[in-house]
Design a protein around this motif. Structure first.
Motif, PDB file in Angstrom:
ATOM      1  N   ILE A   1     -48.932 -19.649 -15.264  1.00  0.00           N
ATOM      2  CA  ILE A   1     -48.897 -18.618 -16.305  1.00  0.00           C
ATOM      3  C   ILE A   1     -50.185 -18.636 -17.120  1.00  0.00           C
ATOM      4  O   ILE A   1     -50.840 -17.610 -17.317  1.00  0.00           O
ATOM      5  N   TYR A   2     -50.551 -19.815 -17.605  1.00  0.00           N
ATOM      6  CA  TYR A   2     -51.719 -19.929 -18.482  1.00  0.00           C
ATOM      7  C   TYR A   2     -52.994 -19.536 -17.738  1.00  0.00           C
ATOM      8  O   TYR A   2     -53.869 -18.853 -18.282  1.00  0.00           O
ATOM      9  N   GLY A   3     -53.103 -19.950 -16.486  1.00  0.00           N
ATOM     10  CA  GLY A   3     -54.286 -19.625 -15.713  1.00  0.00           C
ATOM     11  C   GLY A   3     -54.445 -18.132 -15.502  1.00  0.00           C
ATOM     12  O   GLY A   3     -55.540 -17.575 -15.673  1.00  0.00           O
ATOM     13  N   TYR A   4     -53.355 -17.456 -15.167  1.00  0.00           N
ATOM     14  CA  TYR A   4     -53.444 -16.027 -14.868  1.00  0.00           C
ATOM     15  C   TYR A   4     -53.419 -15.160 -16.122  1.00  0.00           C
ATOM     16  O   TYR A   4     -53.663 -13.953 -16.044  1.00  0.00           O
ATOM     17  N   LEU A   5     -53.124 -15.747 -17.280  1.00  0.00           N
ATOM     18  CA  LEU A   5     -53.167 -15.002 -18.541  1.00  0.00           C
ATOM     19  C   LEU A   5     -54.378 -15.366 -19.392  1.00  0.00           C
ATOM     20  O   LEU A   5     -54.495 -14.902 -20.523  1.00  0.00           O
ATOM     21  N   THR A   6     -55.277 -16.188 -18.848  1.00  0.00           N
ATOM     22  CA  THR A   6     -56.410 -16.658 -19.647  1.00  0.00           C
ATOM     23  C   THR A   6     -57.241 -15.508 -20.191  1.00  0.00           C
ATOM     24  O   THR A   6     -57.592 -15.486 -21.381  1.00  0.00           O
ATOM     25  N   VAL A   7     -57.585 -14.553 -19.350  1.00  0.00           N
ATOM     26  CA  VAL A   7     -58.403 -13.426 -19.798  1.00  0.00           C
ATOM     27  C   VAL A   7     -57.646 -12.586 -20.824  1.00  0.00           C
ATOM     28  O   VAL A   7     -58.212 -12.163 -21.845  1.00  0.00           O
ATOM     29  N   THR A   8     -56.352 -12.358 -20.595  1.00  0.00           N
ATOM     30  CA  THR A   8     -55.541 -11.612 -21.556  1.00  0.00           C
ATOM     31  C   THR A   8     -55.443 -12.342 -22.882  1.00  0.00           C
ATOM     32  O   THR A   8     -55.595 -11.743 -23.961  1.00  0.00           O
ATOM     33  N   MET A   9     -55.203 -13.655 -22.833  1.00  0.00           N
ATOM     34  CA  MET A   9     -55.044 -14.433 -24.061  1.00  0.00           C
ATOM     35  C   MET A   9     -56.353 -14.572 -24.831  1.00  0.00           C
ATOM     36  O   MET A   9     -56.351 -14.888 -26.013  1.00  0.00           O
ATOM     37  N   THR A  10     -57.465 -14.330 -24.159  1.00  0.00           N
ATOM     38  CA  THR A  10     -58.751 -14.331 -24.862  1.00  0.00           C
ATOM     39  C   THR A  10     -58.752 -13.264 -25.951  1.00  0.00           C
ATOM     40  O   THR A  10     -59.191 -13.510 -27.088  1.00  0.00           O
ATOM     41  N   THR A  11     -58.234 -12.081 -25.636  1.00  0.00           N
ATOM     42  CA  THR A  11     -58.139 -11.012 -26.621  1.00  0.00           C
ATOM     43  C   THR A  11     -57.139 -11.355 -27.718  1.00  0.00           C
ATOM     44  O   THR A  11     -57.358 -11.038 -28.896  1.00  0.00           O
ATOM     45  N   VAL A  12     -56.054 -12.028 -27.345  1.00  0.00           N
ATOM     46  CA  VAL A  12     -54.968 -12.299 -28.291  1.00  0.00           C
ATOM     47  C   VAL A  12     -55.319 -13.406 -29.272  1.00  0.00           C
ATOM     48  O   VAL A  12     -54.990 -13.323 -30.461  1.00  0.00           O
ATOM     49  N   PHE A  13     -56.024 -14.458 -28.803  1.00  0.00           N
ATOM     50  CA  PHE A  13     -56.191 -15.663 -29.619  1.00  0.00           C
ATOM     51  C   PHE A  13     -57.605 -15.908 -30.141  1.00  0.00           C
ATOM     52  O   PHE A  13     -57.804 -16.843 -30.920  1.00  0.00           O
ATOM     53  N   THR A  14     -58.591 -15.146 -29.727  1.00  0.00           N
ATOM     54  CA  THR A  14     -59.972 -15.486 -30.113  1.00  0.00           C
ATOM     55  C   THR A  14     -60.655 -14.398 -30.933  1.00  0.00           C
ATOM     56  O   THR A  14     -61.875 -14.351 -31.022  1.00  0.00           O
ATOM     57  N   GLN A  15     -59.872 -13.550 -31.549  1.00  0.00           N
ATOM     58  CA  GLN A  15     -60.448 -12.491 -32.382  1.00  0.00           C
ATOM     59  C   GLN A  15     -61.298 -13.102 -33.501  1.00  0.00           C
ATOM     60  O   GLN A  15     -60.850 -13.985 -34.234  1.00  0.00           O
ATOM     61  N   GLY A  16     -62.528 -12.649 -33.616  1.00  0.00           N
ATOM     62  CA  GLY A  16     -63.425 -13.170 -34.640  1.00  0.00           C
ATOM     63  C   GLY A  16     -64.448 -14.154 -34.132  1.00  0.00           C
ATOM     64  O   GLY A  16     -65.446 -14.426 -34.814  1.00  0.00           O
ATOM     65  N   LEU A  17     -64.234 -14.711 -32.941  1.00  0.00           N
ATOM     66  CA  LEU A  17     -65.211 -15.635 -32.367  1.00  0.00           C
ATOM     67  C   LEU A  17     -66.343 -14.847 -31.701  1.00  0.00           C
ATOM     68  O   LEU A  17     -66.141 -13.712 -31.262  1.00  0.00           O
ATOM     69  N   PRO A  18     -67.545 -15.449 -31.591  1.00  0.00           N
ATOM     70  CA  PRO A  18     -68.612 -14.793 -30.833  1.00  0.00           C
ATOM     71  C   PRO A  18     -68.155 -14.526 -29.398  1.00  0.00           C
ATOM     72  O   PRO A  18     -67.444 -15.337 -28.797  1.00  0.00           O
ATOM     73  N   GLU A  19     -68.555 -13.397 -28.856  1.00  0.00           N
ATOM     74  CA  GLU A  19     -68.052 -12.977 -27.554  1.00  0.00           C
ATOM     75  C   GLU A  19     -68.297 -13.995 -26.448  1.00  0.00           C
ATOM     76  O   GLU A  19     -67.446 -14.209 -25.582  1.00  0.00           O
ATOM     77  N   GLU A  20     -69.469 -14.665 -26.482  1.00  0.00           N
ATOM     78  CA  GLU A  20     -69.797 -15.608 -25.413  1.00  0.00           C
ATOM     79  C   GLU A  20     -68.922 -16.861 -25.446  1.00  0.00           C
ATOM     80  O   GLU A  20     -68.865 -17.611 -24.472  1.00  0.00           O
ATOM     81  N   TRP A  21     -68.232 -17.099 -26.575  1.00  0.00           N
ATOM     82  CA  TRP A  21     -67.384 -18.287 -26.699  1.00  0.00           C
ATOM     83  C   TRP A  21     -65.893 -17.983 -26.530  1.00  0.00           C
ATOM     84  O   TRP A  21     -65.083 -18.899 -26.465  1.00  0.00           O
TER      85      TRP A  21
ATOM     86  N   PRO B   1     -47.808 -16.816 -33.215  1.00  0.00           N
ATOM     87  CA  PRO B   1     -48.463 -15.647 -33.813  1.00  0.00           C
ATOM     88  C   PRO B   1     -49.864 -15.476 -33.237  1.00  0.00           C
ATOM     89  O   PRO B   1     -50.448 -16.426 -32.722  1.00  0.00           O
ATOM     90  N   THR B   2     -50.399 -14.294 -33.313  1.00  0.00           N
ATOM     91  CA  THR B   2     -51.707 -14.003 -32.729  1.00  0.00           C
ATOM     92  C   THR B   2     -52.815 -14.176 -33.764  1.00  0.00           C
ATOM     93  O   THR B   2     -52.560 -14.340 -34.955  1.00  0.00           O
ATOM     94  N   ALA B   3     -54.063 -14.110 -33.275  1.00  0.00           N
ATOM     95  CA  ALA B   3     -55.212 -14.217 -34.178  1.00  0.00           C
ATOM     96  C   ALA B   3     -55.253 -13.046 -35.152  1.00  0.00           C
ATOM     97  O   ALA B   3     -55.741 -13.188 -36.284  1.00  0.00           O
ATOM     98  N   ALA B   4     -54.729 -11.891 -34.751  1.00  0.00           N
ATOM     99  CA  ALA B   4     -54.685 -10.745 -35.656  1.00  0.00           C
ATOM    100  C   ALA B   4     -53.774 -11.007 -36.845  1.00  0.00           C
ATOM    101  O   ALA B   4     -53.951 -10.421 -37.921  1.00  0.00           O
ATOM    102  N   SER B   5     -52.804 -11.915 -36.686  1.00  0.00           N
ATOM    103  CA  SER B   5     -51.854 -12.222 -37.760  1.00  0.00           C
ATOM    104  C   SER B   5     -52.334 -13.353 -38.656  1.00  0.00           C
ATOM    105  O   SER B   5     -52.271 -13.259 -39.885  1.00  0.00           O
ATOM    106  N   ILE B   6     -52.822 -14.456 -38.051  1.00  0.00           N
ATOM    107  CA  ILE B   6     -53.154 -15.640 -38.850  1.00  0.00           C
ATOM    108  C   ILE B   6     -54.567 -16.157 -38.594  1.00  0.00           C
ATOM    109  O   ILE B   6     -54.909 -17.268 -38.999  1.00  0.00           O
ATOM    110  N   GLY B   7     -55.380 -15.386 -37.891  1.00  0.00           N
ATOM    111  CA  GLY B   7     -56.766 -15.774 -37.682  1.00  0.00           C
ATOM    112  C   GLY B   7     -56.907 -16.964 -36.748  1.00  0.00           C
ATOM    113  O   GLY B   7     -56.180 -17.101 -35.758  1.00  0.00           O
ATOM    114  N   GLY B   8     -57.816 -17.879 -37.085  1.00  0.00           N
ATOM    115  CA  GLY B   8     -58.127 -19.027 -36.243  1.00  0.00           C
ATOM    116  C   GLY B   8     -56.991 -20.006 -36.076  1.00  0.00           C
ATOM    117  O   GLY B   8     -56.998 -20.815 -35.132  1.00  0.00           O
TER     118      GLY B   8
END
Length: 469
Positions: free
Chosen positions: A8-28, A82-89
């Protein structure tokens, strides 16, 4: 259950990047989510150091019950984060915390499961029966990939292209709840292994204090002092097995999406038939190792890795679905040869009294340093070098190291586990084993756990109390 989560985690990695990394530099952003893999593996040695000795002391079954419960609960909780949109980092931090819990539990899970299966499997067919453990693991990963693919297709079809980012990513993690309940229930129903019970029949205090006896139950220092060669051999073989295994599973969906340009659902779906086919063939490889030996099969795996890995990634980068399928099959060949032997060859490196501890140390340190970091390290090297075959070179390096380790590994096929009585499938086979033990080169009664009334010198004249059918 363990590999279902990794799937699950492997195949959702790209999706979860949008969900959990809002606010980080794109390359990271992608590396930050992939770091979740590394985090879970960094704590695995701690789980092995704690749960391994505990499994040698209180029993395999009790520890396996606890590890399964921890894995099921932590996997389900990821789906409720909760997602990064809700509680940030803090969202990313909470994800890392749950991956730490998973890593700790897995530190005892695989070491305990392989120990358990190896001690119950009959000596003459340990490779065959042991292979079913990893068959279940890879089928679990394929099931995770299938659930992600189906969830992606259904959610985007009925709720739009952003459905997976909005809510769909939670569904596969939440399926761990019913699966976890079933798995934990099954763990409460399994018996303890005869090998563990035979060793427990000896005087407890003498076992713990007799640190000069490598076949006694040892503390961590004693395991390292007496079995450092076996630990190093195990670490090398596990590194080769898991760099190939995690490249095929956890890293492949990321590579197919980011490097090849496949859609998320396609990246998940294309690997499923390869994983299923490889999984179903593992028992045949295990049976082959029972006949020709573990070392020849491992040597074949090393050779196949060196020959096939670079061509596989070159073919994969042509980009067509047919090319990707062919390349995945090429990667699956050495991977299957490696993983089919894990549950039979690795536990045989250590005596019964310290087997859980030895497996916990060697397996988890190797997976933590090399296997679990494969997605993160290879993606980092790929970004820095731009060389498409970096994953292939990385895998090949560890296979060469495993080839060196094989030179020092003892053959364990057809033989009783060190420190254990022979394990057989029938009373007839048990009688034949006892009658022919003096002339059988695979039988060594010197370190079998006979009762105080029977010494190793006169053991040939009696039937060992622990020969189990």
């Amino acid at each position: 259950m363990e590999w279902y989560d990794f799937g699950i985690y492997g195949y959702l990695t790209v999706t979860m990047t949008t969900v959990f990394t809002q606010g980080l530099p794109e390359e990271w952003q992608l590396l930050a989510v992939m770091f979740g893999f590394a985090v879970s593996y960094l704590v695995r040695p701690i789980g092995g150091l704690v749960l391994g000795p505990l499994g040698d002391k209180v029993g395999r079954q009790k520890v396996l019950y606890v590890t399964m419960a921890m894995m099921a609960i932590s996997t389900a909780l990821i789906g409720l984060l909760p997602t990064a949109a809700s509680i940030g980092g803090w969202a990313l931090i909470l994800l890392y915390v749950l991956k730490l819990v998973q890593g700790f539990s897995t530190g005892g899970e695989y070491a305990g499961a392989t120990t358990y299966v190896a001690e119950f499997a009959p000596d003459k067919r340990r490779g065959f029966f042991g292979s079913f453990l990893d068959m279940g693991s890879y089928l679990g990963f394929a099931a995770g990939a299938s659930v992600v693919a189906i969830t992606t297709w259904l959610s985007t079809h009925f709720a739009g292209e952003t459905a997976m980012h909005d809510f769909g990513w939670r569904i596969p993690f939440l399926t761990a709840i019913p699966l976890g309940i079933i798995a934990v229930y099954l763990r409460t129903r399994i018996p303890e292994t005869p090998s563990f019970e035979d060793n427990q029949s000896e005087d407890e205090e003498s076992i713990e204090k007799d640190t000069e006896d490598p076949y006694a139950r040892l503390g961590l220092v004693g395991v390292i002092r007496h079995h450092w060669r076996a630990l190093l051999i195990g670490i090398a073989i596990v590194a080769a097995t898991n760099t190939a295994g995690y490249a095929l599973t956890s890293y492949m969906p990321i590579y197919l999406e980011e490097q090849i340009g496949l859609h998320a659902a396609s990246a998940a779906a294309v690997t499923v038939p390869v994983l299923v086919a490889m999984s179903l063939l593992l028992p045949l490889v295990g049976r082959w190792s029972d006949k020709v030996g573990r070392k020849p099969v491992y040597a074949t795996a090393v050779g196949a890795t060196v020959v096939l890995m670079v061509p596989a990634f070159l073919i994969m980068n042509t980009g067509s679905i047919a090319a990707v399928l062919i390349a995945l099959c090429m990667v699956a060949i050495p991977t299957g040869l490696y993983v089919a032997l894990s549950a039979s060859a690795l536990p045989a490196l250590f005596p019964t009294a310290s087997r859980f501890s030895g497996m916990g140390i060697s397996y988890n340190f190797s997976v933590s340093l090399f296997g679990g970091t494969t997605p993160l390290v290879t993606q980092f090297l790929l970004q820095k070098t731009g060389l498409d075959i970096v994953p292939a070179l990385y895998i090949m390096a560890f296979s060469v190291l495993a080839g060196v380790a094989l030179l020092f590994m003892k053959e364990s096929s057809q033989k009783p586990l060190m420190g254990s009585f022979p394990t057989v499938e029938s009373k007839k086979e048990a009688i034949e084993i006892v009658k022919g033990q003096d002339a059988d080169p695979n039988i060594d009664t010197t370190h079998m756990p006979f009762s105080d009334t029977t010494t190793s010198s006169d053991s040939a004249a009696v039937e060992p109390k622990g020969v189990e059918a």
